[in-house]
Design a protein around this motif. Structure first.
Motif, short mmCIF file in Angstrom:
data_model
loop_
_atom_site.label_atom_id
_atom_site.label_comp_id
_atom_site.label_asym_id
_atom_site.label_seq_id
_atom_site.Cartn_x
_atom_site.Cartn_y
_atom_site.Cartn_z
N SER A 1 10.02 -30.01 -14.07
CA SER A 1 8.64 -30.46 -13.88
C SER A 1 7.74 -29.70 -14.88
CB SER A 1 8.19 -30.15 -12.46
OG SER A 1 8.15 -28.75 -12.28
N PRO A 2 6.45 -30.06 -14.95
CA PRO A 2 5.57 -29.34 -15.88
C PRO A 2 5.64 -27.82 -15.73
CG PRO A 2 4.44 -31.26 -14.99
CD PRO A 2 5.76 -31.17 -14.27
N VAL A 3 5.80 -27.36 -14.50
CA VAL A 3 5.84 -25.90 -14.28
C VAL A 3 7.09 -25.29 -14.91
CG1 VAL A 3 6.02 -24.12 -12.48
CG2 VAL A 3 4.47 -26.06 -12.16
N THR A 4 8.24 -25.90 -14.70
CA THR A 4 9.48 -25.30 -15.24
C THR A 4 9.54 -25.46 -16.76
OG1 THR A 4 10.78 -27.34 -14.94
CG2 THR A 4 10.77 -25.79 -13.10
N VAL A 5 8.99 -26.56 -17.27
CA VAL A 5 9.00 -26.76 -18.73
C VAL A 5 8.13 -25.69 -19.40
CG1 VAL A 5 8.25 -28.32 -20.58
CG2 VAL A 5 9.54 -29.22 -18.63
N ARG A 6 6.96 -25.46 -18.82
CA ARG A 6 6.06 -24.42 -19.37
C ARG A 6 6.76 -23.06 -19.35
NH1 ARG A 6 1.90 -20.75 -17.97
NH2 ARG A 6 0.17 -20.94 -19.45
N ALA A 7 7.38 -22.76 -18.21
CA ALA A 7 8.06 -21.47 -18.09
C ALA A 7 9.18 -21.35 -19.13
CB ALA A 7 8.62 -21.31 -16.67
N ALA A 8 9.90 -22.45 -19.36
CA ALA A 8 11.01 -22.41 -20.32
C ALA A 8 10.50 -22.16 -21.74
CB ALA A 8 11.80 -23.71 -20.26
N ILE A 9 9.37 -22.79 -22.08
CA ILE A 9 8.83 -22.60 -23.44
C ILE A 9 8.40 -21.14 -23.62
CG2 ILE A 9 6.93 -23.21 -24.99
CD1 ILE A 9 6.97 -26.04 -23.79
N LEU A 10 7.71 -20.61 -22.62
CA LEU A 10 7.24 -19.22 -22.74
C LEU A 10 8.41 -18.23 -22.73
CD1 LEU A 10 4.01 -19.33 -20.53
CD2 LEU A 10 4.19 -19.36 -23.03
N ALA A 11 9.40 -18.51 -21.89
CA ALA A 11 10.55 -17.59 -21.81
C ALA A 11 11.29 -17.57 -23.15
CB ALA A 11 11.50 -18.03 -20.70
N ARG A 12 11.36 -18.72 -23.79
CA ARG A 12 12.06 -18.75 -25.08
C ARG A 12 11.30 -17.91 -26.11
NH1 ARG A 12 13.28 -24.13 -28.70
NH2 ARG A 12 11.01 -24.09 -28.91
N THR A 13 9.99 -18.04 -26.11
CA THR A 13 9.23 -17.25 -27.08
C THR A 13 9.40 -15.75 -26.81
OG1 THR A 13 7.63 -19.02 -27.01
CG2 THR A 13 6.97 -17.06 -28.20
N ARG A 14 9.34 -15.39 -25.53
CA ARG A 14 9.56 -13.97 -25.19
C ARG A 14 10.91 -13.50 -25.70
NH1 ARG A 14 7.45 -15.22 -20.10
NH2 ARG A 14 5.28 -14.58 -19.98
N ARG A 15 11.94 -14.35 -25.53
CA ARG A 15 13.29 -13.97 -25.95
C ARG A 15 13.35 -13.83 -27.47
NH1 ARG A 15 15.30 -17.53 -23.08
NH2 ARG A 15 15.59 -18.99 -24.79
N TRP A 16 12.66 -14.70 -28.18
CA TRP A 16 12.65 -14.58 -29.64
C TRP A 16 12.09 -13.21 -30.04
CZ3 TRP A 16 10.11 -19.94 -31.13
CH2 TRP A 16 11.07 -20.95 -31.01
N TYR A 17 10.98 -12.82 -29.41
CA TYR A 17 10.41 -11.50 -29.71
C TYR A 17 11.44 -10.41 -29.44
CZ TYR A 17 5.47 -12.83 -30.40
OH TYR A 17 4.29 -13.32 -30.89
N SER A 18 12.05 -10.45 -28.25
CA SER A 18 12.92 -9.33 -27.90
C SER A 18 14.19 -9.34 -28.76
CB SER A 18 13.23 -9.31 -26.41
OG SER A 18 14.10 -10.34 -26.09
N THR A 19 14.68 -10.51 -29.16
CA THR A 19 15.87 -10.56 -30.04
C THR A 19 15.56 -9.87 -31.37
OG1 THR A 19 16.45 -12.66 -29.05
CG2 THR A 19 17.60 -12.11 -31.07
N LEU A 20 14.33 -9.99 -31.81
CA LEU A 20 13.96 -9.34 -33.08
C LEU A 20 13.50 -7.90 -32.86
CD1 LEU A 20 11.99 -12.16 -34.96
CD2 LEU A 20 14.41 -11.60 -35.09
N GLY A 21 13.65 -7.42 -31.62
CA GLY A 21 13.25 -6.04 -31.32
C GLY A 21 11.75 -5.86 -31.28
N LEU A 22 11.03 -6.91 -31.01
CA LEU A 22 9.57 -6.83 -30.98
C LEU A 22 9.07 -6.96 -29.55
CD1 LEU A 22 8.91 -9.29 -33.94
CD2 LEU A 22 8.74 -6.80 -34.01
#
Ligand code: UTP
Length: 452
Positions: free
Chosen positions: A396-417
């Protein structure tokens, strides 16, 4: 028909519907004004009566004569050939031989009435629509590889006008001339006795013929020729409702090129044995997708020696086709699937009712057994799959939003940021980055004092 004429549709049309036992479609003709008569006659003229009669008769026949089900060997996420495939995919993108295809003709019934699904907001902060989100990927990829990537979008009677108006209102998202719409066919819904359902006195309850309709729509709508004129050999296909999809994944494209595959699929591991997802398997020795309803529970739960589900590769509806495969498939009939759904309609007295009905669709994954060298590539659900299906709960819109934000957070942490704490600062649109690699480049540009 002149307004002075008898309250009857054209004799030939009426005779065809009468012969098929469907003349009730015109039961309210005398109550309709001229414009509604014309519209009903137009709509009725598009109905393939022989086809719908056959589909209704065969609806319960079942498509599988118990073929043997066996696991399909998927290319794993850690496959040693990924590096070479990436280079081949980058080369294809750099040569400008890749185009995109989006299916956006569905009725979005689970999400509820409203604008087309592609107009729904998914940008977690910006509220950018799904169409804009995908358009930014087209722009970003075009810039990155130095070619204006042609993008075909399939709509249907259910949403074509609203979709085209949206693109116009949004200045084609900066992609004028790069986008082409094709329209899929519609079929009438039928009630339990095989009668065509009327949505109201002057309208047949029609629904689009499934995402499998894209093969015909691309051919008939001239898009395959349009792609050919632009030098496109590979078509990266995705559904409008998945904002995480990456249609320009060089690894996926590269495997397709290297293995001379005519069609490929991305898959993710099922969350649990009974997840409602179609799985890529071998059916009677040929690759294909088995719907979750067709996979016996015992098989759905069975595990291999590594403790993985034997039939655990969920199809996420991201494919690559060769253009020549879709050309070869023109006129080839995909199998039909009947779905039982409640459809808003009217009864014989014209009262509004919900009719338990059959809707008929074809599915794009049924083309898999016809493709030479089909391959399936494992990807990560968190990176690439968060479809918008329902108004609430799962997908639903809530889970899709959460998935987009979680992915961005993961990108930051994968790069050590460290990712910004404030979700308002966390949105990275596809124009900035659409995968980890482009995110790393984006971070580099920002750190280097680029314009971002
Ligand atoms: P779904 O099967 O999830 O259908 O489509 P839907 O229309 O989005 O939603 P429901 O089932 O009515 O709630 C998956 C993708 O295939 C497209 C949809 O637009 C979506 O991108 N699709 C589906 C078509 O383009 N045409 C169709 O006839 C069906």
């Amino acid at each position: 028909m002149s307004s002075a004429g008898p309250p009857q549709p054209e004799p030939e049309l009426l005779a065809a519907f009468r012969d098929a036992g469907q003349e009730h479609v015109f039961a309210f003709w005398s109550e309709l004004d001229e414009a509604r008569r014309a519209e009903l006659a137009r709509q009725a003229g598009t109905v393939d009566l022989a086809l719908v009669t056959r589909l209704f008769r065969e609806a319960d026949a079942g498509r599988l004569a118990n073929p043997e089900i066996a696991p399909f060997p998927v290319i794993g996420a850690d496959d040693a050939g990924r590096g070479r495939a990436r280079a081949a995919g980058q080369d294809a993108l750099g040569r400008g031989v890749v185009g995109f295809v989006t299916v956006a003709g569905g009725q979005a019934t689970r999400l509820g009435f409203g604008p087309p699904k592609g107009a729904r907001a998914v940008g977690p902060v910006s509220g950018k629509s799904l169409f804009r989100w995908h358009a930014e990927k087209v722009q970003a990829t075009s810039l990155r590889y130095g070619h204006a990537i042609p993008w075909a979008i399939m709509t249907s009677d259910a949403n074509d006008r609203a979709t085209e108006e949206l693109f116009e209102a949004e200045g084609w998202f900066g992609l004028e001339g790069q986008v082409r719409f094709v329209r899929q066919q519609m079929l009438p819904a039928m009630d339990g006795t095989g009668r065509i359902v009327l949505q109201d006195a002057g309208r047949i309850a029609m629904s689009p013929n499934g995402h499998g309709g894209v093969i015909d729509a691309l051919g008939r709508g001239g898009a395959l020729d349009w792609f050919a004129e632009r030098g496109v050999e590979y078509l990266s296909y995705f559904q409008v409702d998945n904002p995480l999809v990456n249609p320009a994944d060089p690894v996926f494209l590269g495997f397709q090129v290297e293995r001379e595959s005519e069609m490929s699929a991305k898959v993710v591991r099922k969350r649990d044995p009974l997840e409602k997802a179609g799985v890529v398997v071998l059916l009677g020795g040929r690759p294909g997708v088995l719907e979750y309803t067709e996979l016996p529970e015992e098989l759905a739960r069975s595990e291999d020696s590594d403790g993985h589900l034997r039939f655990g590769w969920a199809n996420i509806a991201a494919h690559v086709f060769t253009r020549t495969f879709l050309e070869r498939m023109q006129g080839w009939a995909l199998p039909w699937h009947a779905a039982r759904k409640s459809v808003p309609g009217i009864d014989q007295e014209g009262r509004a009712v919900h009719v338990p009905a059959l809707k008929f669709e074809t599915f794009i994954f049924d083309a898999i057994p016809e493709a030479r060298n089909f391959l399936a590539l494992e990807t990560s659900r968190e990176e690439e799959f968060a479809p918008l299906k329902n108004a609430e709960g799962e997908n639903s819109p809530v889970t899709v939003r959460a998935a987009i934000l979680a992915r961005t957070r993961r990108w930051y942490s994968t790069l050590g940021l460290r990712a910004p704490e404030d979700p308002d600062l966390l949105e990275i649109g596809p124009l900035e980055a659409y995968d980890l690699e482009t995110f790393a480049e984006y971070v580099g540009r920002v750190a280097g004092g680029g314009q971002e």
